[in-house]
Design an enzyme around this catalytic site. Structure first.
Site, PDB file in Angstrom:
ATOM      1  CB  ALA A   1      38.038  39.843  42.645  1.00 34.71           C
TER       2      ALA A   1
ATOM      3  CG  HIS B   1      39.942  34.995  38.171  1.00 34.86           C
ATOM      4  ND1 HIS B   1      40.488  36.052  37.466  1.00 34.86           N
ATOM      5  CD2 HIS B   1      39.179  34.313  37.279  1.00 34.86           C
ATOM      6  CE1 HIS B   1      40.093  35.982  36.204  1.00 34.86           C
ATOM      7  NE2 HIS B   1      39.291  34.945  36.072  1.00 34.86           N
ATOM      8  CB  SER B   2      35.807  36.132  38.209  1.00 33.58           C
ATOM      9  OG  SER B   2      34.635  36.481  37.529  1.00 33.58           O
ATOM     10  CG  MET B   3      31.776  35.079  43.099  1.00 32.74           C
ATOM     11  SD  MET B   3      30.709  33.609  43.185  1.00 32.74           S
ATOM     12  CE  MET B   3      31.873  32.390  43.826  1.00 32.74           C
TER      13      MET B   3
ATOM     14  CB  SER C   1      42.466  38.359  39.260  1.00 33.99           C
ATOM     15  OG  SER C   1      42.470  37.819  37.967  1.00 33.99           O
TER      16      SER C   1
END
Length: 262
Positions: free
Chosen positions: A99, A95-97, A123
């Protein structure tokens, strides 16, 4: 449970034996995040999915360690850990970083010809560009704190306590340096299927930007849009778990796929 880097959430007393696990889902947290951020997801997934989560140094029980402020170094370590610790079919979820780390870790595993993930779930993040995203280039504590509060996911009261703020800032500084200095090096697409998740009102990544991950794999890409912002997972947990379970069932072998039910 688990290793220093990859944490296993304890299964319920009536949970499956390790031999009954159909697939493992290895999760990489967002900037400033910790392994525990994936505990709700682990409880929402069917018993045959074992959820693990990376614990980066500099936070929670690793808060006395020096955080790592380089995406490449983190991905190198995570690739080693996944290769050395994970048996059987597995997927990566970032998720975010996280990803970016899921993508870079998969790329390293493919380049080493190590057993790679059956799927990558990306994500709350757009696909890499040659230059860092504008919202990643934060240098001061004030800018970082403003960005964290804008994205949500952390109660503002957390940062009002000077002791708590002093505890969490080293990890946040390092993570934002890591993602702010990350420069994607152009390479061919991966061969792993992607599942892309994004909130429809995410302030830092549009649905279009998230969908651009499709250009980074030769395999299929499926994009799912949820209501909510950057931390849409918090308010859509059953729906997210259902999407992940469906994605994983496509790659779990025969009888194991049938066990991916609640």
């Amino acid at each position: 449970m688990g290793t220093e880097w990859l944490r296993r959430f304890a299964p319920p007393a009536d949970g499956p034996r390790p031999s009954a696990i159909a697939v493992r889902l290895v999760c990489f947290p967002h900037a400033g995040g910790a392994a525990s951020s994936f505990l709700p997801l682990s409880l929402a997934m069917p018993p045959a999915v074992e959820v693990l989560a990376a614990q980066y140094p500099g936070r929670q029980d690793r808060r006395h360690e020096e955080p790592i402020d380089d995406i490449g170094r983190l991905a190198d370590i995570l690739a080693d850990e996944v290769h050395g610790q994970i048996e059987g079919p597995y997927a990566l979820f970032g998720h975010s970083m996280g990803a970016v780390l899921a993508y870079e870790t998969t790329r390293r595993l493919e380049e080493r010809q190590s057993p790679g993930p059956v799927a990558v779930i990306l994500s709350g993040r757009g696909a890499p560009r040659p230059r860092p995203e504008a919202h990643d280039g934060l240098r001061t504590d004030a800018d970082i704190l403003a960005a964290v509060q804008r994205l949500g996911g952390t109660s503002p009261q957390v940062f009002e306590d000077p002791e708590v703020r002093e505890m969490v800032m080293p990890a946040l500084r390092a993570d934002y340096r890591a993602i702010g200095t990350y420069e994607w090096q152009e390479r061919g697409p991966l061969s792993t299927p992607f599942t892309v998740l994004v909130g429809d009102s995410d302030p830092v990544v549009s649905v279009e930007r998230a969908s651009s991950w499709a250009d980074f794999t030769k395999a299929d890409t499926h994009t799912h849009v949820f209501s909510g912002g950057h931390f849409y997972l918090d308010s859509n947990l059953p729906e997210v778990a259902a999407v992940l379970t469906a994605a994983l069932s496509r790659f779990a072998p025969g009888a194991a796929a049938a066990s991916l039910t609640w």
